[in-house]
Design a protein around this motif. Sequence first.
Motif, PDB file in Angstrom:
ATOM      1  N   ASN A   1       0.010  -2.273   0.564  1.00  0.00           N
ATOM      2  CA  ASN A   1       0.070  -2.860  -0.773  1.00  0.00           C
ATOM      3  C   ASN A   1      -0.655  -4.201  -0.730  1.00  0.00           C
ATOM      4  OD1 ASN A   1       0.990  -4.161  -3.222  1.00  0.00           O
ATOM      5  ND2 ASN A   1       2.653  -2.666  -3.278  1.00  0.00           N
TER       6      ASN A   1
ATOM      7  N   PHE B   1      -1.644   3.492  -2.441  1.00  0.00           N
ATOM      8  CA  PHE B   1      -0.452   2.894  -3.050  1.00  0.00           C
ATOM      9  C   PHE B   1      -0.631   2.737  -4.552  1.00  0.00           C
ATOM     10  CE2 PHE B   1      -3.028  -0.884  -2.886  1.00  0.00           C
ATOM     11  CZ  PHE B   1      -2.571  -1.686  -3.920  1.00  0.00           C
TER      12      PHE B   1
ATOM     13  N   GLU C   1      -6.086  -4.947  -8.844  1.00  0.00           N
ATOM     14  CA  GLU C   1      -5.273  -4.867  -7.634  1.00  0.00           C
ATOM     15  C   GLU C   1      -6.058  -5.294  -6.401  1.00  0.00           C
ATOM     16  OE1 GLU C   1      -2.209  -4.261  -6.921  1.00  0.00           O
ATOM     17  OE2 GLU C   1      -1.356  -3.521  -8.791  1.00  0.00           O
TER      18      GLU C   1
END
Length: 943
Positions: free
Chosen positions: A658, A680, A697
Amino acid sequence: MLTLTANDVRLGATATDWQHALAQAAGELERAGRTTADYLTGMMTREQQSSTVLGNGIAIPHGTPDSRSAVLDTGIRLLQFPDGVTWHDGNRVHVLVAIAAQSDEHLDILRDLTRVLDQPGLADQLARADDAEALVRLLSTPPVQVKCDRDSLCLGVDAGSATELALTAAARLQRLQCVDRDFLGAIVGQTPVSLGQGFWLVHHGLGARRPALALATPKQPAPDLQGVFCLAGPGDQCRELLERLDGFLAVGERIDTLGADALLARLAGEAPDAVSAQVVLLNTHGLHARPAKQLVQEARRHNARIRVRLLDGDGAAVSATSLTRIIGLGARRGQTLVLSATGEDAQPAITALAAAITGGLGEAVTPLASTPASAPEPAAAEPEPLVDDQPLKAVAASPGLALAPAFVLRQPTLDYPATAADPEEQIQRLNRAIDESDGQLRSLIRQAEGGEAAPILSVHVEMLQDEDLYQATLEAIGEGASAEAGWWQAIDTAARAQEALADRLLAERAADLRDVGRRVLANLCGVSMPTPPDSPYMLVAEDLGPSDVARLDTTRVRGLVTARGGATAHSAILARALGLPAVVGAGERVLTLTDGAELVVDGERGCVVANPAAERRDRIQRRLEQLAELQAEAHSQRHEPATTLDGHTLEVCANLGNTAHTPDAVERGADGIGLLRTEFIFMAHPEAPDLATQEREYRHAFDALNGLPLVARTLDVGGDKPLDYWPLPQEDNPFLGLRGIRLSLTRPEILETQVRALLRAAGDRPLRLMFPMVKDLDEFRAAKAIVQRVQDEIGAPDLQIGVMIEVPSSALLAPTLAPEVDFFSVGTNDLTQYTLAIDRGHGQLSAESDALHPAVLRLIQMTVAAAHAHGRWVGVCGELASDPLAIPVLLGLEVDELSVTSRRVPLVKACIRKLSLETARTQAALALSKATAVEVRDALEAS
């Protein structure tokens, strides 16, 4: 198991009589090296005992048990006689399926053939076939498995119209995985057709996965509404179900007078006034030809219409006077046959037939092992308690060493009534418990934000909102169940369906489903989970769900021990992420520990020790003190490079699941990110994340790295790691199926979006991209072409592109890959699994899945040699990279980078600083000289 192929076929044979035909069949088996010449005598003896003709032009001649000494190798030959041969029982035969079997392999062929015997005109088609493949196809039509059993009954539904009942029945078939959503859509737009007597029918073939018949009945039947049948499947596949439906309607009984068992009996074709009995089959090889013939002969002696079915099946009852139908039941030893008969001789017929079956139908039989009805059930044997100061071997799940008092997490007993009188009240209770559970899970997610547990717990929230689970519970409540009983029935049914797929990942998801189910059940019962002590403790449990691990206070818990589970379960993954020593699969004996008993957990060796003696305890304490000193020293030097005593430097990077963990990795001294598992972000969304979502992200990671490199693995899902929104066909072996880069290349637009997001997020910061599960150069080139096209479109700077060495072929072909890749990253977890052919989640074998096996080390050596010959670098990102015994070996094999969990970065760096390259090369040579992983570990520990 014998399998009929075109190579076994001889077309256009002729014979003067059946003995001549049989001699030819025996000769074919002898010429194929399957039998000696003596086998013909056994085949002749078999025909004297009983004819081997099945019917419809087919015979299956084979020897007697006494002739098995003449069988050299199990095999089969098929001879076609277009003009036919008159057999000694008067039947005309066109095909001989001659079998040489060393045991009872022919029973499978026999059962397969019985399933095609009812095809109209089969004998003529067999005679006229002029192609071997066509002949095999005629005899190998796969059986259509219909569904019509207790699970497909929806009785007493709170509905007032045929349309409502139709939708309820259709929804039940979907929950049983007989149909998909397309079928539901087709039924929604369909008007039920009246069958008379208050019964209605809806039917469609769209979205039907198998032929199935469901029945929904109203809570208050009326003359014009007794029930609605929902039939799924193409018309030609539903013939049997339609015949059963016609038979049921012809009886004309009111449905509200029938229980579930009686209703199923009528749908199976049993008459209301039938005399019936149940009898257990005891024959060793089931109801094959010889005992089936005895059953048929006994049935024909009586003036009665006798039918037979399997109690635990969902097929129709078949005539007891039809040999092929009886064989086609495929009844096995231990199964229960249901006999029913009508007519003036019904009772004597059932009595005689039951006695004949119990007596073995001409074969010697032995009773099933059972406890006498009068004897009390034996109590389950209590597991033996652990012996003090004696190590108990288990599966190493998370490295580390700990000593602390045990706290045994014993699940509370949840007592609840099975039934309830007020469905509305039960539904309200269910809704409150689900809402309460949802709030608890979301609170845990907030506490675990940025950690490994958060995405797993998010899946639990999704499970709580599963419409199929909710509807199944409502149906059960509508049938009189309490909220607790209905909810757990729905959970248990769904979990069992996943476990039955024999897929490890789905089995673990089933464990998650039960975890969610227990939470709601506890809230319904008003029961709180046990509270651990305020002082440090070792958590011991039968098994742990992700929510259990997520609740752990890591300032107090020192380690984890479970009686069940594997090293790949979510609880083990989370334990590694939390840096807690853990062993799993330790067996029921660990549950005999008393709270407060001292417990040693060695997560590297995979063992536990209860109540260690003073000497062992002192030794453990010294190791812990040394480890604490080492950790303190390592932490203070975490930002210094990992340079050996003789000046050789390795990069030590972090594995991340992550991007939120990136700041922690940098703070712990990581030289970069050696593996970012990008899946993820795909698993955290109900649909494929778009470009903006992914870019946002990935940018978090690059921003936190402050110029340190990031190695991103492209999407690695499929096979054993499916995505809900990317459905895949069921695979017998998902580890060898569509996964990794081979799956991404089937949807290049998803791979292209991911590459574009990574390149845009990186900008001019160091990005290294690698593809998972690459087996050869073709796959690498196909994936690289997509990257280069996106680079050209957005004007991105050059970047390093590499592959993961997870498949033995890629290691063996490293010399051909090295000229075209920029780096290799060895994923030792999968490489070990594929090299040793051991599923690392296997309950019995996972302890043997050791990446220090010399076969795995040699593949790493080959990879490094090929890479360095072309100026490329090699990293290791599997769990081997953080194994203290393996670090010197990997250094000696001249690996350039190690990538480990963030918590292990300082310790791995400290370990490297205490080594010299020359010493490490000696350790590597020592490991490569051994024959097994055990020998490698023993030699390294002794050196």
